[in-house]
Design an enzyme around this catalytic site. Sequence first.
Site, PDB file in Angstrom:
ATOM      1  N   ASP A   1      38.667  17.901   1.298  1.00 22.66           N
ATOM      2  CA  ASP A   1      37.688  18.625   2.843  1.00 22.66           C
ATOM      3  C   ASP A   1      36.754  19.043   3.153  1.00 22.66           C
ATOM      4  OD1 ASP A   1      38.865  20.814   0.840  1.00 22.66           O
ATOM      5  OD2 ASP A   1      40.535  21.290   2.232  1.00 22.66           O
TER       6      ASP A   1
ATOM      7  N   CYS B   1       1.090  -1.246  -0.090  1.00 19.97           N
ATOM      8  CA  CYS B   1      -0.057  -0.159  -0.116  1.00 19.97           C
ATOM      9  C   CYS B   1       0.949   1.366   0.431  1.00 19.97           C
ATOM     10  CB  CYS B   1      -0.632   0.185   1.147  1.00 19.97           C
ATOM     11  SG  CYS B   1      -2.319  -0.629   1.166  1.00 19.97           S
TER      12      CYS B   1
ATOM     13  N   ASP C   1      42.644  14.419  -2.303  1.00 23.15           N
ATOM     14  CA  ASP C   1      43.520  15.793  -2.171  1.00 23.15           C
ATOM     15  C   ASP C   1      44.382  15.356  -1.017  1.00 23.15           C
ATOM     16  OD1 ASP C   1      44.069  18.834  -2.047  1.00 23.15           O
ATOM     17  OD2 ASP C   1      42.631  18.699  -0.304  1.00 23.15           O
TER      18      ASP C   1
ATOM     19  N   ASP D   1      37.404  22.131  -1.895  1.00 27.14           N
ATOM     20  CA  ASP D   1      37.580  21.046  -2.969  1.00 27.14           C
ATOM     21  C   ASP D   1      35.878  20.975  -2.915  1.00 27.14           C
ATOM     22  OD1 ASP D   1      39.968  20.988  -3.342  1.00 27.14           O
ATOM     23  OD2 ASP D   1      39.637  19.643  -0.975  1.00 27.14           O
TER      24      ASP D   1
END
Length: 794
Positions: free
Chosen positions: A687, A99, A491, A691
């Site tokens: 971070d 349902c 990074d 970025d």
Amino acid sequence: MGADSLVKEKLLLEGLNCPSCASKIEAKVGELSEVNESKMNFMMKTLEVKINVNPGEVIDKIAKIVDDIEPGVEVKRTNQTNLNKKKKLTLEGLGCANCAQKIENRVNDLEEVVKADLSFALQELSIEVNEAKVLSEVVTTVREIVHDLEPDVIIKEDEDDCCGHEHGHSHSQEDNNELKSEGIRIGIGAAFFVAALLLKLSFVGELALYGIAYVIIGGKVLSKSARNISKGQIFDENFLMAIATIGAFAIQEFPEGVAVMLFYEVGELFQDMAVNRSRRSIKSLLDIRPDYANLKEEDEVRKVDPNQVQIGDLIVVKPGEKVPLDGEVIEGESMVDTAALTGESVPRKVKQGEEILSGMINQDGLLTVKVSKEFGQSTVNKILELVQNAASEKAPTEKFITKFARYYTPGVVFGALALAIIPPLVIPGAAFNEWIYRALVFLVVSCPCALVVSIPLGFFGGIGSASKQGVLVKGGNYLEALNSVQTVVMDKTGTLTEGVFDVAEIVPEGDWSKGDLLKLAAQAETNSNHPIAQSILEAYQGENIKSDEIDNYQEIAGHGLKVTVDGKEILAGNHKLMEREDINYNDRIDSSGTIIYVACDNEYVGYILISDKIKEDAKEAISGLKRLGVDKFVMLTGDNKQVAQSVADELGLDDYYAELLPDQKIEKVEEMLNRSDDDQNLIFVGDGINDAPVLARSDIGVAMGGLGSDAAIEAADVVLMKDKPSNLIDAINIAKFTRKIIWQNIILALGIKGIVLILGAFGSATMWEAVFADVGVALLAVLNAMRITRAKGE
């Protein structure tokens, strides 16, 4: 004017790319008499303002200021474009997954609805409409749809629930009471059934006892089926069970008709118990919302709702209490449990001057905290929203099962109809009774509940389990995507390294002294917030540098700084800055670390070596991800090649790119995406602040150090709250375990149903096996899905 009468607006500044202009806009808007507060988030291109008059007029003024400072930037009201177009409804008592799927489908079919997602695990329906003005009308229609399909469901709008914890408790109690009453009803019916089996009665007496047992046990199913048929909703489990059992009575298989209904209802009861237990288990993962805050007003401390506390207010956190809002400790010290936020079992110490976040638990000291964020923006609230909203981001497997369920049930029903009619007509001597019985087996097996219930529970359980490990996943689609990771791009600073810089060497040139070199560097870096600048300022112990002595401050992206101090031009930056300014510098330095070259009035002064430590678990993260099947590891950094090579060699990375600007990082990720296979994903780990564009562009953006970082939570698809790259192993392990359980359930459900359908068609399966293939398999699938909530990342 009181804080209550202020209107908050969040404006999106599309096309804003200049950080200096963003700062000017923030200051200029803050000077407007109608604006009480102005806060710019350059990374997210948003401006938050508190306005004390009609917002429309003020926003026009803000748009003019923006256009004057940065022509071409478009100002949009996110409050109107998003918030006023969305609504969340709680559907209390929704126990039928089939349902739930029908409700979601019908709401999505509404012309005004952009998107509707129903989380069966949380019993929450999220709706987004195309225009804010139709939201109220759509909610009314949605209420009608829900009551059409499930009349007993209680619908509550999100603002109705002011006491989440207490409400959850009472709702759980209601569920338990309902399950008890269901058990009693089934027990009474079962007693009549046993009596009919044991007593030797006439045909009429036997029919009467079986009939009474059947009505008591199956009355609820029959009434639901009749109601749904009257509304044109035929293909559901109630109709199928009603037809199958009535059909058994019609061919005088009374015991089997009652037994099938009895075992169906017992199975449903156990399934409901398992689903409720799973819900409680999932919701307990989110039980970090604080119930109150101790607001300190002069000499009085009173309990208030966390929503009533304003920025700058003082709150008291007693031992054993949850920290209700983010803030700064201004008095006291204590050990705090951060497990609810990060999954970290080791408590950490907080003292005066340090940040403390909502959701932490104060263990032993009395703390006075100055609030830095309102509850809506607090860490704990953002985490709750993220995990709860994750259910709306459905994985491809989940979407497939949703589509599959739409066609599976009608297909089996028409197959049953063909099985009942065609063989007796074409096979000589075939009896209708026998083939109708086989068709009834088909009907019992045809409900797809095992898949419709267990798969969403599985994905939500996986997301909840990951949050316990300190990994926030924004949706089932990202959890499933973690299973197919080919390339991990990272990074360097703050991801693979600590991001905590120290001055390792100061090497002056010629007649310059170390003190001269350090002072010139400190003067250049005075106005910079970069961690490297802060390390130089910490190392400098000389006289205070006055900001009014500094003229012509210029930050050259990817190069460094050029400033004028007392008429002297100072350069501080990397080798590219020296070459740009034609400075004759020493380019043969054999040291591992970040090198800051300094020049004064075009004369080379020397260099400062800044060291950054590799994170303890970085090597473990790389080796662990390799074991999980990741093929390639790449590091992107703005640092020099020598530092990048040193880190890459130590960690055993496949490749690295150094001296990159933010836009060049995106270019490198684009190149790798174009080279990768369509069925393999690329993760970028950064971070979450510097970025953000790369996080958004990659297949899966993973933010490091998300604890308390708004930008990280906004930009990334996955947030590692402990700031440890090795947590990516936990995330992928949980993703793989979730997929394993989900495919077990798919194979279990479809395999057993397929076998029983084939056996039923050949007359080798009875309705007893069919009931097991329906509710029995659904129960097993739910119990199997519950294992995910206890999954570990290891």
